[in-house]
Design an enzyme around this catalytic site. Sequence first.
Site, PDB file in Angstrom:
ATOM      1  N   ASP A  97       0.849  -1.190   0.000  1.00  0.00           N
ATOM      2  CA  ASP A  97       0.000   0.000   0.000  1.00  0.00           C
ATOM      3  C   ASP A  97       0.885   1.239   0.000  1.00  0.00           C
ATOM      4  OD1 ASP A  97      -1.944   1.920   0.313  1.00  0.00           O
ATOM      5  OD2 ASP A  97      -2.396   1.428   2.399  1.00  0.00           O
ATOM      6  N   ASP A  99       0.514   5.078  -0.157  1.00  0.00           N
ATOM      7  CA  ASP A  99      -0.412   6.208  -0.045  1.00  0.00           C
ATOM      8  C   ASP A  99       0.382   7.493  -0.219  1.00  0.00           C
ATOM      9  OD1 ASP A  99      -2.295   8.165   0.725  1.00  0.00           O
ATOM     10  OD2 ASP A  99      -3.313   6.734   2.031  1.00  0.00           O
ATOM     11  N   ASP A 274       2.880   0.966   3.676  1.00  0.00           N
ATOM     12  CA  ASP A 274       2.235   0.738   4.966  1.00  0.00           C
ATOM     13  C   ASP A 274       2.431  -0.723   5.352  1.00  0.00           C
ATOM     14  OD1 ASP A 274       0.576   0.398   7.147  1.00  0.00           O
ATOM     15  OD2 ASP A 274      -0.970   1.750   6.383  1.00  0.00           O
TER      16      ASP A 274
END
Length: 324
Positions: A97, A99, A274
């Site tokens: 992930d 972001d 993450d």
Amino acid sequence: MSVELKPASKYERKIFYKEEWNVKDVPDFIRNSLTSREFGFDHYGNGPNDRYKVFVDDLRLKRFIKVKQPFAAYCSVAFYDKPNQRKGWQKSELVFDVDAKDIPIRTCDCAEGEVCEKCLNQAKEIVLMIRDVLSGDFGLTNINLIYSGRGYHVRVLDEDVMDASSELRGDIIQYVTGSKLPDLSNEYGFNDLQPFIIPFGYPKNFTRWSKYTILHLRRSSKLDDVNNQLLRDVLKHRNLLQEDLWGMFRSNIGPIRYKKVMNAISRINMQITDTKVSIDLKRILRLPSTLHSKVSMKSTLIKNIETFDPFDDAVPKFVYERND
């Protein structure tokens, strides 16, 4: 026209799911395993409180989303015997992930929690590097790239990694993101062998990520155990890394100070993705094709990452029809 990343109204969500959303835009790797996955929904913007949903076919998923027009929709990376109870775990996708709002070395001037075209482009650069390591070093081929609305998800469905434990996934993350300083003295019998000398394997990958991170540092960057003077020296001499002159860079910084820098860089690299998402075998991720209501962008399966532009390929039609 420029695209303002602002929340979608309830009416705009209604328009999107009525006129634009199509269940066939849900990726095949999800539609082909509907009955093994848990689905979750956020109806009011307070988080995915409507969990443990299962759909036996496309039609039922379509009906639910068309009627509910959720603030956000999710599905599990895990496959279960009983997804409506999250029991009978079979396997899970390996996911990364990225972001844009959480990149630790952002080169934009976004306020905390916000994203812009510049940091989204940086997130795309990171995803390309992750993909290259997964395919080049691990030989993985079933790699799916998803634009999430504020960043990217890398979703790997190779059977060789889907039964990996959380601990093993943590080790994979460290390798893929170059977030552990290589200990070469034990392996090769040299006390001062540097990763940049070795053109293969993890040392090569660590050097590649370290170069990327150093070249993206700013004067305002915060590095553990690196004071302002040392940061200024790193910024002063980092142009040497453009030509991969690591030896000269290390000499100019000084061996002891250089080691401090590289330890700090490895810790920054760990924050590029993450980690909690990657090691959580039962994580739910935003359902591709659905709306990220906080920024009015579509979560989208990417067919060609090199040419993908979220501001061309992931903007709902209602955004262009706004009057304000």
